[in-house]
Motif scaffolding. Structure first.
Motif, PDB file in Angstrom:
ATOM      1  N   GLN A   1       0.849  -1.058   0.097  1.00 23.62           N
ATOM      2  CA  GLN A   1       0.171  -0.036  -0.010  1.00 23.62           C
ATOM      3  C   GLN A   1       0.750   1.493   0.026  1.00 23.62           C
ATOM      4  OE1 GLN A   1      -2.409  -0.504   3.380  1.00 23.62           O
ATOM      5  NE2 GLN A   1      -3.829  -1.821   2.227  1.00 23.62           N
ATOM      6  N   VAL A   2       0.591   2.000  -1.024  1.00 27.10           N
ATOM      7  CA  VAL A   2       1.533   3.347  -1.281  1.00 27.10           C
ATOM      8  C   VAL A   2       0.763   4.527  -0.990  1.00 27.10           C
ATOM      9  CG1 VAL A   2       2.855   4.538  -3.085  1.00 27.10           C
ATOM     10  CG2 VAL A   2       2.875   2.154  -3.010  1.00 27.10           C
ATOM     11  N   SER A   3       0.957   5.198   0.020  1.00 32.11           N
ATOM     12  CA  SER A   3       0.404   6.635   0.348  1.00 32.11           C
ATOM     13  C   SER A   3       1.293   7.877   0.004  1.00 32.11           C
ATOM     14  CB  SER A   3      -0.366   6.384   1.743  1.00 32.11           C
ATOM     15  OG  SER A   3       0.779   6.516   2.719  1.00 32.11           O
ATOM     16  N   LYS A   4       1.152   8.920   0.470  1.00 33.62           N
ATOM     17  CA  LYS A   4       1.810   9.931   0.204  1.00 33.62           C
ATOM     18  C   LYS A   4       2.952   9.957   1.616  1.00 33.62           C
ATOM     19  CE  LYS A   4      -1.092  13.629   2.406  1.00 33.62           C
ATOM     20  NZ  LYS A   4      -1.848  15.022   2.240  1.00 33.62           N
TER      21      LYS A   4
ATOM     22  N   MET B   1       6.949   2.116   6.797  1.00 35.58           N
ATOM     23  CA  MET B   1       8.012   2.283   6.349  1.00 35.58           C
ATOM     24  C   MET B   1       7.815   3.891   5.965  1.00 35.58           C
ATOM     25  SD  MET B   1      11.339   0.796   4.630  1.00 35.58           S
ATOM     26  CE  MET B   1      11.487  -0.548   5.580  1.00 35.58           C
ATOM     27  N   ARG B   2       8.436   4.941   6.467  1.00 35.83           N
ATOM     28  CA  ARG B   2       8.404   6.174   6.001  1.00 35.83           C
ATOM     29  C   ARG B   2       9.111   6.274   4.764  1.00 35.83           C
ATOM     30  NH1 ARG B   2       4.210   8.499   7.823  1.00 35.83           N
ATOM     31  NH2 ARG B   2       3.896   8.254  10.025  1.00 35.83           N
ATOM     32  N   TRP B   3       8.966   7.161   3.937  1.00 38.51           N
ATOM     33  CA  TRP B   3       9.701   7.347   2.553  1.00 38.51           C
ATOM     34  C   TRP B   3      11.088   7.507   2.315  1.00 38.51           C
ATOM     35  CZ3 TRP B   3       7.868   5.122  -1.487  1.00 38.51           C
ATOM     36  CH2 TRP B   3       6.568   5.097  -1.602  1.00 38.51           C
ATOM     37  N   GLU B   4      11.628   8.287   3.641  1.00 37.08           N
ATOM     38  CA  GLU B   4      12.891   8.437   3.941  1.00 37.08           C
ATOM     39  C   GLU B   4      13.862   7.003   4.383  1.00 37.08           C
ATOM     40  OE1 GLU B   4      10.752  12.206   3.972  1.00 37.08           O
ATOM     41  OE2 GLU B   4      10.425  10.299   5.122  1.00 37.08           O
TER      42      GLU B   4
ATOM     43  N   ASP C   1      16.618   4.959   1.954  1.00 36.54           N
ATOM     44  CA  ASP C   1      17.819   4.457   2.754  1.00 36.54           C
ATOM     45  C   ASP C   1      17.755   2.983   2.491  1.00 36.54           C
ATOM     46  OD1 ASP C   1      18.463   7.119   3.498  1.00 36.54           O
ATOM     47  OD2 ASP C   1      17.588   6.544   5.641  1.00 36.54           O
ATOM     48  N   LEU C   2      16.833   2.140   2.721  1.00 35.06           N
ATOM     49  CA  LEU C   2      16.910   0.636   2.662  1.00 35.06           C
ATOM     50  C   LEU C   2      17.254   0.125   1.312  1.00 35.06           C
ATOM     51  CD1 LEU C   2      16.460  -2.127   3.849  1.00 35.06           C
ATOM     52  CD2 LEU C   2      13.885  -1.679   2.909  1.00 35.06           C
TER      53      LEU C   2
END
Length: 72
Positions: free
Chosen positions: A35-38, A54-57, A61-62
């Protein structure tokens, strides 16, 4: 090698805070939903009830640390 299928479920109209959901399959087994959200990316394994967020930042990094780099 496994055959992978990915389907996408897009909101039918513009709704704030609505996720885009990808169903991910390997051969006949459901791996889970992405699931992708802003604000974040969530993984819901096909055989469990736990949501992994997981947050985008952190995702950036991952992927840079663990992902395999390929030219565009």
């Amino acid at each position: 090698m496994a055959t992978h299928n990915v389907t996408i479920d897009l909101p039918t109209r513009f709704v704030l805070h609505s996720d885009v959901t990808f169903a991910v399959w390997s051969d006949e087994a459901e791996l889970g939903e992405l699931q992708v959200s802003k604000g974040s990316i969530d993984w819901l394994p096909g055989n469990g009830r736990t949501r992994y967020r997981m947050r985008w930042e952190k995702f950036n990094d991952l992927m840079r640390e663990e992902g395999r780099a390929k030219p565009r």
